[in-house]
Design a protein around this motif. Structure first.
Motif, PDB file in Angstrom:
ATOM      1  N   PHE A  29       0.744  -1.192   0.228  1.00 60.00           N
ATOM      2  CA  PHE A  29      -0.114  -0.085  -0.289  1.00 60.00           C
ATOM      3  C   PHE A  29       1.113   0.792   0.070  1.00 60.00           C
ATOM      4  CE2 PHE A  29      -2.470  -3.061   2.712  1.00 60.00           C
ATOM      5  CZ  PHE A  29      -3.645  -3.644   1.756  1.00 60.00           C
ATOM      6  N   THR A  88      -1.859   0.791   9.603  1.00 61.23           N
ATOM      7  CA  THR A  88      -1.637   1.220   7.667  1.00 61.23           C
ATOM      8  C   THR A  88      -1.758   2.482   7.988  1.00 61.23           C
ATOM      9  OG1 THR A  88      -1.290   1.368   5.657  1.00 61.23           O
ATOM     10  CG2 THR A  88      -3.282   0.511   6.923  1.00 61.23           C
ATOM     11  N   LEU A 101      -6.946   9.524   1.086  1.00 55.74           N
ATOM     12  CA  LEU A 101      -7.011   8.249   1.353  1.00 55.74           C
ATOM     13  C   LEU A 101      -8.616   8.690   2.070  1.00 55.74           C
ATOM     14  CD1 LEU A 101      -4.305   6.868   3.376  1.00 55.74           C
ATOM     15  CD2 LEU A 101      -5.826   5.515   1.435  1.00 55.74           C
ATOM     16  N   ASP A 114     -13.911   4.509   3.735  1.00 58.84           N
ATOM     17  CA  ASP A 114     -14.175   3.488   2.997  1.00 58.84           C
ATOM     18  C   ASP A 114     -13.611   2.524   2.213  1.00 58.84           C
ATOM     19  OD1 ASP A 114     -17.029   3.903   4.528  1.00 58.84           O
ATOM     20  OD2 ASP A 114     -17.845   4.615   2.394  1.00 58.84           O
ATOM     21  N   ASP A 115     -12.294   3.590   1.250  1.00 64.33           N
ATOM     22  CA  ASP A 115     -11.934   2.884   0.701  1.00 64.33           C
ATOM     23  C   ASP A 115     -10.934   2.276   1.246  1.00 64.33           C
ATOM     24  OD1 ASP A 115     -12.855   4.240  -1.462  1.00 64.33           O
ATOM     25  OD2 ASP A 115     -11.127   5.221  -1.527  1.00 64.33           O
ATOM     26  N   LEU A 116     -10.885   2.946   2.597  1.00 62.10           N
ATOM     27  CA  LEU A 116      -8.970   1.529   3.862  1.00 62.10           C
ATOM     28  C   LEU A 116      -9.398   0.923   3.817  1.00 62.10           C
ATOM     29  CD1 LEU A 116      -7.199   2.773   4.498  1.00 62.10           C
ATOM     30  CD2 LEU A 116      -7.779   3.567   6.961  1.00 62.10           C
ATOM     31  N   GLU A 137     -11.908  -1.175   2.293  1.00 68.11           N
ATOM     32  CA  GLU A 137     -12.234  -2.392   1.529  1.00 68.11           C
ATOM     33  C   GLU A 137     -10.701  -2.702   0.631  1.00 68.11           C
ATOM     34  OE1 GLU A 137     -13.790  -1.627  -3.559  1.00 68.11           O
ATOM     35  OE2 GLU A 137     -14.676   0.253  -2.049  1.00 68.11           O
ATOM     36  N   GLN A 138      -9.910  -1.678   0.324  1.00 69.61           N
ATOM     37  CA  GLN A 138      -8.442  -2.005   0.319  1.00 69.61           C
ATOM     38  C   GLN A 138      -7.611  -2.831   1.573  1.00 69.61           C
ATOM     39  OE1 GLN A 138      -7.668   1.596  -1.117  1.00 69.61           O
ATOM     40  NE2 GLN A 138      -9.030   1.801  -2.804  1.00 69.61           N
ATOM     41  N   ARG A 139      -7.856  -2.687   2.565  1.00 71.81           N
ATOM     42  CA  ARG A 139      -6.596  -2.857   3.493  1.00 71.81           C
ATOM     43  C   ARG A 139      -7.003  -3.715   4.399  1.00 71.81           C
ATOM     44  NH1 ARG A 139      -2.298   2.640   3.444  1.00 71.81           N
ATOM     45  NH2 ARG A 139      -2.983   3.627   1.621  1.00 71.81           N
ATOM     46  N   GLU A 149      -6.225  -7.431   4.745  1.00 74.31           N
ATOM     47  CA  GLU A 149      -4.662  -7.557   4.617  1.00 74.31           C
ATOM     48  C   GLU A 149      -3.826  -7.367   5.927  1.00 74.31           C
ATOM     49  OE1 GLU A 149      -2.746  -9.212   3.156  1.00 74.31           O
ATOM     50  OE2 GLU A 149      -3.639  -9.513   1.089  1.00 74.31           O
TER      51      GLU A 149
END
Length: 266
Positions: free
Chosen positions: A100, A222, A229, A232-234, A236-238, A241
């Motif tokens: 990321f 993270t 950033l 919601d994107d955080l 969904e994407q992170r 992981e």
């Protein structure tokens, strides 16, 4: 923290450590009088401590001012080497930053603060940054909120009874009831997201790291630049992981008992 009334408590050592901890970014150099005022000790007591620390190479003097010497770094590096943080934690921080970019950290509770014990950053920006050994108010950080959320109720109640939160940005949450509600959501959701709580431009996602008994012993996060950033994107994407990273760190802790024991709740 050990009971100060315990017969094994060495007050002279405690005073020496208090003198060391008094130096910070706001007070990198202090006169004897300034230092005595800050640690609330008599000038004579502080003078003896400074003389000892100077003789050991941990403190230097510049005319009438005292400051920490580079040798003070050996105290922190001894912990990192002894518990093998590089082997147990850093591999996952490297993996997260490779995935990321931005920064990744691991922290633990230190009283009312979150203490960073591992840090990796892709690049340094013009905003408040973490580094190993730094502390920030737990209520204003993603890792701090995770760690607070999993405290036993009695300990959490004690934290709130002493808490006097301050606005670090215009949006820092300082209302105690709101903070309690947020911590409840963090415990339910299993993660914390903060946006511009500690400083402008910092958005972070943190998840708990547990030991083999299921106790939360640390948090991993993270973080990145808020304007690019979105929460919601955080998620969904992170998030997935980050949960993998927390699980892997938990597994690795079993291989490094000194580190695990140092993180275990008292």
């Amino acid at each position: 923290m050990q009971d100060e009334k315990n017969g094994e408590y060495v007050e002279a050592l405690a005073r020496g450590l208090a003198v060391i901890e008094a130096f910070d970014d706001q007070n990198p150099e202090m006169t004897l009088t300034e230092l005595a005022r800050k640690v609330d000790m008599s000038p004579a007591t502080v003078r003896r401590n400074l003389h000892t620390l100077e003789a050991l190479g941990f403190v230097r003097r510049n005319n009438k001012h005292f400051l920490l010497a580079p040798r003070i770094l050996t105290l922190g590096s001894a912990y990192l080497k002894a518990v093998r943080v590089d082997e147990a934690i850093m591999p996952e921080l490297y993996r997260i930053t490779e995935l990321f970019g931005d920064a990744a950290n691991v922290g633990v509770l230190d009283g009312p603060h979150v203490l960073y014990i591992a840090h990796l950053s892709e690049a340094r920006a013009s905003r408040r940054m973490a580094s190993i050994g730094v502390t920030y108010p737990a209520y204003a950080t993603s890792m701090g909120r995770v760690l607070l959320a999993y405290l036993p109720e009695e300990e959490l109640g004690g934290y709130f009874r002493k808490l006097e939160p301050h606005k670090l940005t215009d949006v820092t949450v300082t209302d105690l009831e709101t903070l309690r509600a947020i911590l409840g959501e963090v415990r339910t959701n299993g993660y914390s997201i903060t946006v511009d709580q500690l400083d402008y431009g910092i958005t972070a996602l943190a998840v708990p790291v547990k030991d083999n008994a299921g106790r939360v012993v640390a948090a991993v996060n993270t973080s990145g630049y808020s304007p690019r950033l979105k929460p919601d994107d955080l998620l969904e994407q992170r998030l997935a992981e980050m949960q993998v990273a927390a699980a892997r760190i938990s597994t690795l802790l079993m291989r490094y008992p000194a580190l695990l024991h140092s993180l275990a709740p008292h």
